[in-house]
Scaffold this motif. Structure first.
Motif, PDB file in Angstrom:
ATOM      1  N   HIS A  18       0.839  -1.195   0.000  1.00 18.92           N
ATOM      2  CA  HIS A  18       0.000   0.000   0.000  1.00 18.92           C
ATOM      3  C   HIS A  18       0.873   1.244   0.000  1.00 18.92           C
ATOM      4  O   HIS A  18       1.997   1.227   0.477  1.00 18.92           O
ATOM      5  CB  HIS A  18      -0.894  -0.023   1.246  1.00 18.92           C
ATOM      6  N   ARG A 125      -4.003  -2.892   4.462  1.00 23.29           N
ATOM      7  CA  ARG A 125      -4.871  -1.953   3.763  1.00 23.29           C
ATOM      8  C   ARG A 125      -5.267  -2.504   2.403  1.00 23.29           C
ATOM      9  O   ARG A 125      -4.779  -3.531   1.972  1.00 23.29           O
ATOM     10  CB  ARG A 125      -4.172  -0.599   3.620  1.00 23.29           C
ATOM     11  N   GLU A 126      -6.140  -1.747   1.739  1.00 26.76           N
ATOM     12  CA  GLU A 126      -6.714  -2.167   0.467  1.00 26.76           C
ATOM     13  C   GLU A 126      -5.688  -2.715  -0.540  1.00 26.76           C
ATOM     14  O   GLU A 126      -5.843  -3.803  -1.082  1.00 26.76           O
ATOM     15  CB  GLU A 126      -7.429  -0.948  -0.118  1.00 26.76           C
ATOM     16  N   ASN A 127      -4.617  -1.927  -0.767  1.00 27.63           N
ATOM     17  CA  ASN A 127      -3.659  -2.382  -1.779  1.00 27.63           C
ATOM     18  C   ASN A 127      -2.723  -3.474  -1.281  1.00 27.63           C
ATOM     19  O   ASN A 127      -2.056  -4.131  -2.075  1.00 27.63           O
ATOM     20  CB  ASN A 127      -2.889  -1.218  -2.380  1.00 27.63           C
ATOM     21  N   SER A 128      -2.646  -3.670   0.058  1.00 26.89           N
ATOM     22  CA  SER A 128      -1.898  -4.821   0.562  1.00 26.89           C
ATOM     23  C   SER A 128      -2.559  -6.077   0.016  1.00 26.89           C
ATOM     24  O   SER A 128      -1.912  -7.035  -0.372  1.00 26.89           O
ATOM     25  CB  SER A 128      -1.920  -4.891   2.097  1.00 26.89           C
ATOM     26  N   SER A 359      -9.495  -6.042  -3.487  1.00 22.79           N
ATOM     27  CA  SER A 359      -8.883  -5.523  -2.264  1.00 22.79           C
ATOM     28  C   SER A 359      -9.373  -6.230  -1.016  1.00 22.79           C
ATOM     29  O   SER A 359      -8.700  -6.256  -0.007  1.00 22.79           O
ATOM     30  CB  SER A 359      -9.144  -4.031  -2.153  1.00 22.79           C
TER      31      SER A 359
END
Lengths: 604, 297
Positions: A18, A125-128, A359
């Motif tokens: 992220h 988080r979302e992009n992780s 995500s």
């Protein structure tokens, strides 16, 4: 800055995660701690920070390198090299922001291993999640998870354990296993290249060095996507060379090979080379060229396989997982171009099974489209058969991209075959069309009764277009003179008429065939014997015509021009020599029409 | 496979992909080491043949040995050799340093504009006639040449900043311009091979090669290279070749390919850009990005 040497092992890695979770700091620190920075660079950045009263950050190193790169002084930071005792590494830039997902995907697709950075303080988080989903689909299996900024949570190993456990569960869902979770503080250099005294596991660098180089898939069945067929005649060269890059397996002169989907078979005569001795073995990873014992006609796009090994699947339907990057959504019934290995085929989205938010892996309910940055499981249907493997067995021949309006808009992996023929959109279309067919006041059987013969679609196929037309028109004339209702359907009339509005060049062939089939259905329903020609055709085209012309029947005749005929191998009702006289050819077709009771007995 | 063989295989694959997908294809040959390696890779990919024209943009300020070497290889290797030029600007001598134009302006007219119009085909092109052994006006002459829709270019990602942002298949619009910020994705071996009418695609088979890789490959294959890269006894050699008014040699005693490799491995150029001898880079805000966005190679 160090550059890789060709005599050392070399691995591409990608650092993902992220935005603001510390990717740049990890990269800066790896470069600094492995001594891979240009001399004096670290000191210069420290000095710059001191003079500007800013705290020093390793991430600034990357910015500084970018400045230099802009001045043309050193290599681009998007491609940083560093060396360890084990090997050389190239770090591929992979932006963290979702807007740059296609750049991240382009970079990660080339990586053999990935470092995924998670902020211990901020958590997953979302992009992780999104990045891990992408890695799984792109086939990057070697992964280390770096739980960064441990200093911000006071090196609390409970925080580390909690994040690791939660993320491990997530990775499991996308089919990935992390080789290790490493608690780090990149800014402080903790556990990247040197171990903190409270930590007993491998450092990030030790873990990277422990990754094996991706083994060359030589033990798998041989697959060579046929890129092209060369016949350069300049300066007396008479070789006909089949070229492509070997994706898996090995091949030697003398091996029997089969091309799919056409099913044509031959034997390898030689492996060709320029400036080097002819190799006696072709293996995975090599871009090679072969001559065959017979000069059979095969099209670029076929998959060349060894006859003694397990073949790929051949079909028009498969189930796949796709990620969509297009600005416009992925829609059913819209034509796309499928590029799978060397094949390029029109494809349609036949069914959306599920759409997943990449995500958080939550599933959306019933969906009619796949939006940008979403991952979906779908059924795709190609307009003619393709050869493919399942991505789980053979990565390189089990993945594909989808082209929408000149751009690669999606990527995917084949999960399973979907062979249910009754489900194909073509069969579906014909069934729906027939169910709502609006008949006139006169039935076809009545027309056939008065005409004194049955309706039929007669198709001449072969590579000599002009000859097909000659024979087709002669047959029409003889039928007409014999008192039968016949009509020669000239393809040129379709091209300038019904097909005039077909614009997408890639769809032209499929579109024309479809219109021809629909028109044949109508004309044969009027009780006539319809004669037409299709040059340079494939088995699948004939099957399409057969399906569209149903319930009326089709008679196929191939006019053979000899052993090198491009249409050799087509299964047709009749096969006649194109060189025979027109009278003889028409007579042969005439008797076949009698045998199959299209024409009455008295006519024969 | 060693790293060099992997790089070679990938480049051969890219060249064959370009040849398969683009009907009107050409390769830019600057006569330098990189594009000469690329030309050699084409001979490897196509078994001794080069089945598309080689295009050289002749600024008429090239170091004379470069032109002699170009024509020698064109004859020996039976190359379909084409050159183009900006005849107007040359005739009016609006070039650096003769006229009051800066280096960048000179590059714009002699290279960028000449390249653009040579590729489109609306300026005269000259083609090697192998029976005559000399260049003749290309068929159709002014305004009549076919435009190239696929252009193979030997840039490397590690040369300078803007080149590192390139894709392997990179599209240019009808004005020859490059949208750096919005480039299509490239996955595995699948490249952008579809293009809208009026646009063209640049193909970069050498993107992943480094300067050292290039020299190692030249040594391995025994590729003939223009001698300007070697020290002729003056204690200097060229590391990057261009027009003589704007290209400076570096201090070096390397007289052979092996000595150049040893020199690069020693790290003595680790802090000196390969193109540091190319003066025009310095005028373009320190990089080539402005020129390259506008269509320069």
């Amino acid at each position: 800055m160090s550059t890789p040497e060709s005599n050392r092992e070399f691995m591409n890695i990608v650092v993902v995660g992220h935005v603001d979770h510390g990717k740049s700091t990890v990269v800066g620190r790896l470069l600094a701690d492995t001594g891979s920075l240009p001399e004096g660079k670290l000191e210069a950045v420290r000095e710059f920070c001191r003079r500007n009263a800013r705290p020093f950050e390793y991430a600034f190193l990357l910015d500084a390198l970018k400045d230099e790169q802009a001045q043309g002084i050193t290599i681009d930071s998007a491609r940083c090299f560093f060396k360890t005792a084990a090997r050389d590494y190239l770090i591929i830039d992979a932006p963290g922001h979702v807007e740059f997902l296609k750049n991240m995907v382009s970079g990660a697709a080339r990586a053999e291993a990935a470092l995924l950075v998670i902020d211990a303080h901020e958590g997953i988080r979302e992009n992780s999640r999104r990045h891990a989903t992408m890695l799984a689909m792109l086939g990057v299996r070697q992964l280390v998870v770096l739980v960064n900024k441990m200093d911000l949570v006071g090196y609390d190993l409970d925080v580390f354990a909690r994040i690791s456990a939660e993320y491990e569960e997530f990775l499991h869902k996308v089919g990935l296993t992390a080789a290790a979770f490493v608690p780090i503080a990149a800014r402080e250099g903790v556990n990247l290249t040197t171990r903190a005294d409270w930590y007993t596991g491998q450092t990030v660098l030790e873990r990277l060095d422990a990754f094996p180089m991706e083994p060359s898939p030589v033990a798998k069945p041989f697959r060579l996507p046929l890129q092209d067929v060369y016949k350069f005649t300049a300066r007396g060269d008479d070789r006909r060379i089949l070229v492509g890059t070997v994706e898996t397996g090995t091949l030697r002169p003398g091996d029997d090979v089969v091309f799919l989907p056409s099913g044509k078979r031959t034997r390898v005569r030689s492996i060709e080379s320029f400036h080097h001795a002819a190799p006696l073995l072709a293996q995975a990873g090599e871009a090679q060229g072969f001559t065959m014992t017979e000069e059979l006609y095969v099209r670029p796009g076929e998959l060349m396989c060894r006859a003694d090994q397990s073949p790929p699947h051949v079909g028009t339907r498969f189930r796949a997982s796709v990620f969509w990057m297009g600005k416009a959504p992925l829609l059913p019934d819209k034509p796309y171009k499928l590029k799978l290995a060397a094949a390029r085929v029109p494809v349609r989205l036949a069914e959306i099974i599920s759409v997943m938010d990449a995500s958080d892996l939550s599933l959306s309910g019933i969906r009619t489209q796949v939006d940008r940055h979403e991952v979906a499981e779908c059924i795709f249907e190609t307009s003619r058969p393709v050869a493919f493997d399942l991505a789980a067995d053979m990565q390189a021949t089990g993945r594909f991209v989808l082209v929408d309006h000149y751009e690669i808009a999606g990527g995917g992996i084949v999960l399973a075959t979907s062979d249910d023929d009754t489900q194909t959109t073509l069969a579906d279309h014909v069934a729906r069309r027939e169910a709502s067919w609006e008949g006139g006041a006169v039935a076809l059987s009545e027309r056939e009764g008065r005409n004194g013969h049955r309706a039929k679609l007669v198709v001449f196929v072969g590579e000599d277009d002009a000859r097909l037309g000659e024979v087709g028109r002669a047959l029409e004339r003889r039928l007409f003179d014999g008192g039968f209702a016949s009509y020669y359907l000239g393809l040129a009339n379709l091209e300038r008429g019904l097909d005039a509005e077909v614009l997408d060049t890639f769809e032209v062939r499929e579109g024309r065939l479809r219109r021809l089939g629909e028109l044949a259905r109508i004309l044969t329903d009027s009780g006539q014997i319809v004669v037409t020609t299709v040059s340079d055709t494939e088995q699948a085209d004939l099957e399409t015509l057969r399906a569209l012309n149903a319930p009326q029947e089709i008679l196929t005749i191939r006019l053979d021009t000899g052993p090198r005929d491009r249409c050799a191998g087509l299964e047709t009702t009749l096969r006649l020599a194109a060189s025979a006289t027109t009278d003889i050819l028409v007579a042969e077709v005439w008797s076949e029409l009698g045998r199959s009771q299209i024409l009455p007995e008295y006519a024969i | 496979m060693d790293s060099l063989s992997k790089l070679e295989a990938k480049s051969v694959h890219i060249l064959r992909e370009a040849y398969r997908e683009f009907k009107s294809l050409c390769m830019l040959w600057s006569i330098g080491k990189d594009s000469t390696v690329m030309l050699w890779l084409a001979r490897r990919a196509f078994f001794g043949h080069v089945p598309f024209p080689l295009v050289h943009v002749d600024t008429h300020y090239k170091i004379p040995e470069m032109i002699a070497y170009r024509d020698r290889l064109a004859r020996e290797w039976h190359l379909d050799m084409i050159y183009g030029e900006n005849a107007d600007v040359l005739a009016r001598k609006e070039t650096f340093p003769d006229a009051a134009v800066d280096r960048l302006t000179c590059c714009r007219s002699l290279k960028r504009d000449a390249l653009k119009h040579t590729l489109i085909g609306d300026w005269p092109r000259y083609r090697m006639d192998h029976t005559l052994g000399e260049y003749v006006p290309d068929s159709g002459g002014s305004g009549g040449c076919e435009p190239f829709t696929g252009v193979i270019v030997g840039v490397r990602a590690d040369e300078e900043g803007s080149r590192s942002k390139e894709r392997t298949f990179s599209s240019r619009d009808h004005e020859n311009e490059w949208d750096v910020a919005d480039q299509p994705p490239e996955l595995w071996n699948q490249f952008k091979t579809d293009f809208a009418p009026g646009t063209h695609v640049r193909i970069h088979p050498l993107l992943d090669w480094t300067e050292l890789n290039i020299w190692e490959y030249i040594e391995r294959e025994g590729i003939p290279i223009v001698p300007l890269y070697f020290d002729d006894g003056s204690g200097q050699r060229y590391r990057s070749l261009g027009c003589w008014p704007c290209t400076n040699p570096v201090t070096s005693n390397a007289r052979t390919v092996a000595e150049i490799i040893a020199e690069l491995r020693s790290g003595c150029f680790a802090h000196v850009a390969e193109r540091s001898g190319r003066e025009q880079d310095k005028e373009d805000g320190g990089g080539l990005e402005t020129l390259r966005r506008e269509g320069y190679m």
